[in-house]
Design a protein around this motif. Structure first.
Motif, PDB file in Angstrom:
ATOM      1  N   VAL A   1      -4.493   2.860   3.203  1.00  0.00           N
ATOM      2  CA  VAL A   1      -3.548   3.981   3.348  1.00  0.00           C
ATOM      3  C   VAL A   1      -3.993   4.899   4.479  1.00  0.00           C
ATOM      4  CG1 VAL A   1      -2.554   6.004   2.213  1.00  0.00           C
ATOM      5  CG2 VAL A   1      -2.855   3.882   0.921  1.00  0.00           C
ATOM      6  N   ILE A   2      -5.289   5.234   4.520  1.00  0.00           N
ATOM      7  CA  ILE A   2      -5.817   6.107   5.563  1.00  0.00           C
ATOM      8  C   ILE A   2      -5.663   5.455   6.939  1.00  0.00           C
ATOM      9  CG2 ILE A   2      -7.947   7.044   6.534  1.00  0.00           C
ATOM     10  CD1 ILE A   2      -6.972   8.783   4.326  1.00  0.00           C
TER      11      ILE A   2
ATOM     12  N   LYS B   1      -0.710   2.385  -5.318  1.00  0.00           N
ATOM     13  CA  LYS B   1      -1.957   3.011  -4.862  1.00  0.00           C
ATOM     14  C   LYS B   1      -3.064   2.984  -5.912  1.00  0.00           C
ATOM     15  CE  LYS B   1       0.026   5.953  -1.278  1.00  0.00           C
ATOM     16  NZ  LYS B   1       1.411   5.506  -1.292  1.00  0.00           N
TER      17      LYS B   1
ATOM     18  N   GLY C   1     -10.327   0.486  -5.605  1.00  0.00           N
ATOM     19  CA  GLY C   1      -9.690   1.747  -5.222  1.00  0.00           C
ATOM     20  C   GLY C   1     -10.031   2.160  -3.806  1.00  0.00           C
ATOM     21  N   GLU C   2     -11.281   1.937  -3.393  1.00  0.00           N
ATOM     22  CA  GLU C   2     -11.687   2.280  -2.030  1.00  0.00           C
ATOM     23  C   GLU C   2     -10.941   1.439  -1.006  1.00  0.00           C
ATOM     24  OE1 GLU C   2     -16.299   3.756  -2.228  1.00  0.00           O
ATOM     25  OE2 GLU C   2     -15.876   1.672  -2.800  1.00  0.00           O
TER      26      GLU C   2
ATOM     27  N   TYR D   1       0.812  -1.222   0.000  1.00  0.00           N
ATOM     28  CA  TYR D   1       0.000   0.000   0.000  1.00  0.00           C
ATOM     29  C   TYR D   1       0.848   1.276   0.000  1.00  0.00           C
ATOM     30  CZ  TYR D   1       0.984   0.246   4.998  1.00  0.00           C
ATOM     31  OH  TYR D   1       1.627   0.310   6.216  1.00  0.00           O
TER      32      TYR D   1
ATOM     33  N   HIS E   1     -10.556  12.695   2.496  1.00  0.00           N
ATOM     34  CA  HIS E   1     -11.250  11.449   2.826  1.00  0.00           C
ATOM     35  C   HIS E   1     -11.739  11.380   4.267  1.00  0.00           C
ATOM     36  CE1 HIS E   1     -10.420   9.647  -1.063  1.00  0.00           C
ATOM     37  NE2 HIS E   1      -9.177  10.065  -0.961  1.00  0.00           N
TER      38      HIS E   1
ATOM     39  N   ARG F   1      -7.391   2.851  -0.709  1.00  0.00           N
ATOM     40  CA  ARG F   1      -7.396   4.127   0.018  1.00  0.00           C
ATOM     41  C   ARG F   1      -7.669   3.921   1.506  1.00  0.00           C
ATOM     42  NH1 ARG F   1     -10.022   5.804  -4.671  1.00  0.00           N
ATOM     43  NH2 ARG F   1     -12.080   5.616  -3.702  1.00  0.00           N
ATOM     44  N   GLU F   2      -8.584   3.003   1.820  1.00  0.00           N
ATOM     45  CA  GLU F   2      -8.890   2.750   3.232  1.00  0.00           C
ATOM     46  C   GLU F   2      -7.663   2.225   3.979  1.00  0.00           C
ATOM     47  OE1 GLU F   2     -12.296   0.347   3.953  1.00  0.00           O
ATOM     48  OE2 GLU F   2     -13.689   1.983   3.514  1.00  0.00           O
TER      49      GLU F   2
ATOM     50  N   PHE G   1      -4.846  14.850   0.850  1.00  0.00           N
ATOM     51  CA  PHE G   1      -5.426  13.507   0.673  1.00  0.00           C
ATOM     52  C   PHE G   1      -6.179  13.084   1.930  1.00  0.00           C
ATOM     53  CE2 PHE G   1      -4.894   8.934   1.519  1.00  0.00           C
ATOM     54  CZ  PHE G   1      -5.471   8.366   0.388  1.00  0.00           C
TER      55      PHE G   1
END
Length: 294
Positions: A239-240, A203, A232-233, A199, A276, A236-237, A272
């Protein structure tokens, strides 16, 4: 001041009967483990069933209500903490990653349950009264077995645990994937593993699709079918979530965290994160340090 999230191994706890599992009444457990109230992680699976009490449970920075009939399932690596308004009780079981290895021929069996998806919203459930009674019976039998030395005791405990998983999963209304080794399920599990490994550097869904030898459209479609989110979600989840875990460590600056997550510069990371989460990394850090008593 170091505030890095501690990781607890199952060897940090008193054995229940054999290595790899700990089972106890939650009231006793909560009084003898002060770390419950601060953010921490486990290297093992963790489940709690409440029969009384009230308060809140934070899993991966999401808040859930503690109440009778609520069941919490957690996989290794997730961050959580508890806060109670009324004295809690119920049951708690911790078991290691390889506890079922010698018992189940399908190594990916647990991943067929939504309660072990690693997505907090799917791992916290409230069961109806009849299911609560059935779960309580299974937990009581596990505790009783811990005091015995009968033949096949370990296998009996494992079968009781599997009953708990299945009864809890059925109460959610989610379809249990009987064919957990099916083509799409296997791809999805491999995708989750790849996200956990890459991750920081990969990305975009296209990069993962190439590693899985499928098209981005196929990857996106199977993710939506299995878990209701796009590829993609999911990236991103992750990474967050890792950003939030790093933000708890006050030794790291925002620029350090941006660098660890492979963002080109810290200003892009801030944009970023705010896009989110709705707040800046610094505001998230301050609110969560205060919340968890850091």
């Amino acid at each position: 001041m170091r505030t890095e999230i501690p990781i607890y191994d199952i060897n940090n706890f008193r054995e229940y009967k054999t290595q790899g599992i700990v089972a106890s009444r939650f009231g006793h457990y909560s009084k003898t483990h002060a770390h419950l109230h601060s953010a921490h992680r486990h290297s093992f699976y963790h489940l709690v069933f409440f029969t009384q009490g009230s308060g809140h449970h934070h899993i991966d920075f999401k808040q859930f209500e503690v109440k009778p009939g609520s069941v919490y399932f957690m996989i290794p690596g997730q961050v959580h903490s508890w806060s109670f308004d009324e004295e809690p009780d119920g049951y708690i079981i911790n078991f290691s990653k390889d506890y079922f290895n010698s018992f189940l021929s399908n190594a990916g069996y647990l991943q067929s349950f939504s309660i072990f998806s690693g997505i907090a919203d799917q791992q916290v459930i409230t069961v109806p009264d009849d299911t609560a009674s059935e779960l309580a019976y299974c937990f009581e039998e596990i505790l009783k077995e811990g005091a015995l030395k009968g033949p096949f005791g370990d296998d009996l405990v494992r079968t009781l645990l599997l009953q708990i998983f299945i009864k809890a999963e059925r109460s959610t209304g989610h379809k249990i994937e009987a064919a957990a080794s099916s083509y799409n399920q296997t791809i999805f599990r491999n995708f989750q593993k790849l996200i956990a490994e890459h991750y920081r550097t990969l990305k975009l869904p296209k990069a993962y699709a190439e590693l899985l030898y499928i098209t981005p459209n196929h990857l996106n479609a199977l993710c939506k079918d299995i878990i209701g989110l796009s590829a993609g979600e999911l990236i991103r989840e992750q990474v967050i979530l890792e950003a939030k875990r790093l933000l708890i460590n006050l030794d790291l600056s925002i620029a350090d965290i941006a660098d660890k997550l492979n963002f080109s510069d810290h200003s892009y990371f801030i944009k970023f994160f705010k896009k989110h989460e709705g707040i800046t990394p610094e505001k998230f850090r301050k609110s969560n340090i205060k919340q968890h008593g850091k």
